[in-house]
Motif scaffolding. Structure first.
Motif, PDB file in Angstrom:
ATOM      1  N   ASN A  68     -16.685   4.292 -42.298  1.00  0.00           N
ATOM      2  CA  ASN A  68     -15.628   4.516 -43.217  1.00  0.00           C
ATOM      3  C   ASN A  68     -15.641   5.695 -43.743  1.00  0.00           C
ATOM      4  O   ASN A  68     -16.042   5.772 -45.073  1.00  0.00           O
ATOM      5  CB  ASN A  68     -15.865   3.253 -44.077  1.00  0.00           C
ATOM      6  N   ASP A  70     -13.160   7.365 -45.156  1.00  0.00           N
ATOM      7  CA  ASP A  70     -12.325   7.495 -46.308  1.00  0.00           C
ATOM      8  C   ASP A  70     -13.260   7.142 -47.654  1.00  0.00           C
ATOM      9  O   ASP A  70     -13.066   7.624 -48.644  1.00  0.00           O
ATOM     10  CB  ASP A  70     -11.079   7.001 -46.348  1.00  0.00           C
ATOM     11  N   TYR A  71     -13.818   5.880 -47.210  1.00  0.00           N
ATOM     12  CA  TYR A  71     -14.785   5.014 -48.370  1.00  0.00           C
ATOM     13  C   TYR A  71     -15.780   6.346 -48.817  1.00  0.00           C
ATOM     14  O   TYR A  71     -15.994   6.321 -50.079  1.00  0.00           O
ATOM     15  CB  TYR A  71     -15.229   3.985 -48.122  1.00  0.00           C
ATOM     16  N   ASP A  74     -14.282   9.323 -50.865  1.00  0.00           N
ATOM     17  CA  ASP A  74     -13.655   8.810 -52.142  1.00  0.00           C
ATOM     18  C   ASP A  74     -14.829   8.709 -53.207  1.00  0.00           C
ATOM     19  O   ASP A  74     -14.794   8.936 -54.271  1.00  0.00           O
ATOM     20  CB  ASP A  74     -12.820   7.689 -51.873  1.00  0.00           C
ATOM     21  N   ASN A  75     -15.928   8.107 -52.632  1.00  0.00           N
ATOM     22  CA  ASN A  75     -16.950   7.608 -53.419  1.00  0.00           C
ATOM     23  C   ASN A  75     -18.216   8.610 -53.717  1.00  0.00           C
ATOM     24  O   ASN A  75     -19.005   8.719 -54.611  1.00  0.00           O
ATOM     25  CB  ASN A  75     -17.740   6.118 -53.142  1.00  0.00           C
ATOM     26  N   LYS A 131     -25.853   2.164 -51.830  1.00  0.00           N
ATOM     27  CA  LYS A 131     -25.216   2.819 -52.828  1.00  0.00           C
ATOM     28  C   LYS A 131     -26.053   3.713 -53.494  1.00  0.00           C
ATOM     29  O   LYS A 131     -25.799   5.122 -53.769  1.00  0.00           O
ATOM     30  CB  LYS A 131     -24.440   1.990 -53.475  1.00  0.00           C
ATOM     31  N   GLN A 159     -23.081  10.197 -42.180  1.00  0.00           N
ATOM     32  CA  GLN A 159     -22.735   9.937 -43.640  1.00  0.00           C
ATOM     33  C   GLN A 159     -22.876  11.352 -44.475  1.00  0.00           C
ATOM     34  O   GLN A 159     -22.229  11.770 -45.462  1.00  0.00           O
ATOM     35  CB  GLN A 159     -23.898   9.112 -44.414  1.00  0.00           C
ATOM     36  N   SER A 162     -19.756  13.345 -44.117  1.00  0.00           N
ATOM     37  CA  SER A 162     -18.833  12.641 -44.938  1.00  0.00           C
ATOM     38  C   SER A 162     -18.923  13.118 -46.393  1.00  0.00           C
ATOM     39  O   SER A 162     -17.893  12.783 -47.103  1.00  0.00           O
ATOM     40  CB  SER A 162     -18.698  11.106 -44.890  1.00  0.00           C
ATOM     41  N   SER A 220     -14.326   8.226 -37.197  1.00  0.00           N
ATOM     42  CA  SER A 220     -13.472   7.580 -38.326  1.00  0.00           C
ATOM     43  C   SER A 220     -12.897   6.133 -37.634  1.00  0.00           C
ATOM     44  O   SER A 220     -12.943   5.672 -36.444  1.00  0.00           O
ATOM     45  CB  SER A 220     -12.401   8.354 -38.798  1.00  0.00           C
TER      46      SER A 220
END
Length: 234
Positions: A68, A70-71, A74-75, A131, A159, A162, A220
């Motif tokens: 993911n 985009d997630y 964004d985070n 997380k 990751q 990203s 993606s």
């Protein structure tokens, strides 16, 4: 359509056919399952499934496990990084290589901080959640991971791409696709390339941008959906 997903690498399945009647039957059942499906896909590079090429009646198609993106962006993405090294090791001992030794050597030689995932005596390797772990390593510009296994997909490296960091070392699938210049466990080669990044901001930007573009192109959710649609609908 019924699609079979080959989760494990074929080389790890050769024990099916090592002689006993039970194992011969197990292998036959496995092959029958693959042949009964409409399609067979795998999240690993096709070359690692050569064991089944002459045993099934259809072509194995490559559809890598998605991320993911985009997630993650964004985070956890940031273009403000600590000019230091996070030394990452996977859980299996045989996949850790010389990551810690090499990271320590580079950190000492070029006066860079090196951070390691904390492990106490008797503490389980997975003692923090995902997380918290991402928040632990993502602030570092350089991510060292000299995993010598060519048959692993390399989820950690995806990751890394990203969040805007640079992966150094390792020969997992995603290492070769996202960071081809540093997809190696040759420490002399890695040091030479690393010094180039350390001294040239433009090189750092290019390698981060290349990894980001390839990540979206290959791993993606959008790319995954396109590949699945192609498999199912043709």
């Amino acid at each position: 359509k019924i699609v079979v997903w080959l989760k494990e690498v074929a080389d790890n399945l050769k024990w099916f056919g090592d002689g006993s009647e039970i194992q011969k039957q197990r292998l036959k059942n496995y092959i029958d399952c693959l042949n009964s499906a409409d399609e067979v896909i795998t999240g690993h590079p096709i070359e690692h499934h050569e064991y089944f090429e002459d045993k099934i009646q259809k072509q194995i198609q490559y559809v890598p496990v998605p991320l993911n993106v985009d997630y993650m962006y964004d985070n956890f993405y940031s273009n403000k990084k600590i000019n230091g090294i996070f030394a990452y090791i996977p859980n299996p001992m045989h996949r850790r290589g010389r990551t810690y030794e090499f990271a320590r050597y580079i950190g000492d030689k070029y006066n860079l901080p090196v951070f390691y995932k904390p492990l106490q005596n008797g503490q389980k390797f997975d003692h923090i959640n995902q997380k918290d772990f991402i928040e632990m390593w993502s602030p570092y510009l350089y991510h060292f991971n000299l995993d010598p296994s060519e048959i692993q997909p390399g989820m950690q490296c995806r990751q890394v791409a990203s969040v805007g960091s640079i992966n150094i070392g390792g020969v997992n699938e995603s290492h070769r696709f996202l960071y081809p210049e540093t997809a190696s466990i040759d420490e002399d080669k890695l040091e030479e390339i690393f010094v180039g990044y350390l001294n040239d901001e433009n090189k750092r930007f290019k390698v981060i941008q290349y990894a980001w573009d390839k990540l979206n192109e290959i791993y993606s959710h959008r790319a995954f959906k396109k590949k699945i649609d192609r498999v199912v609908y043709g």
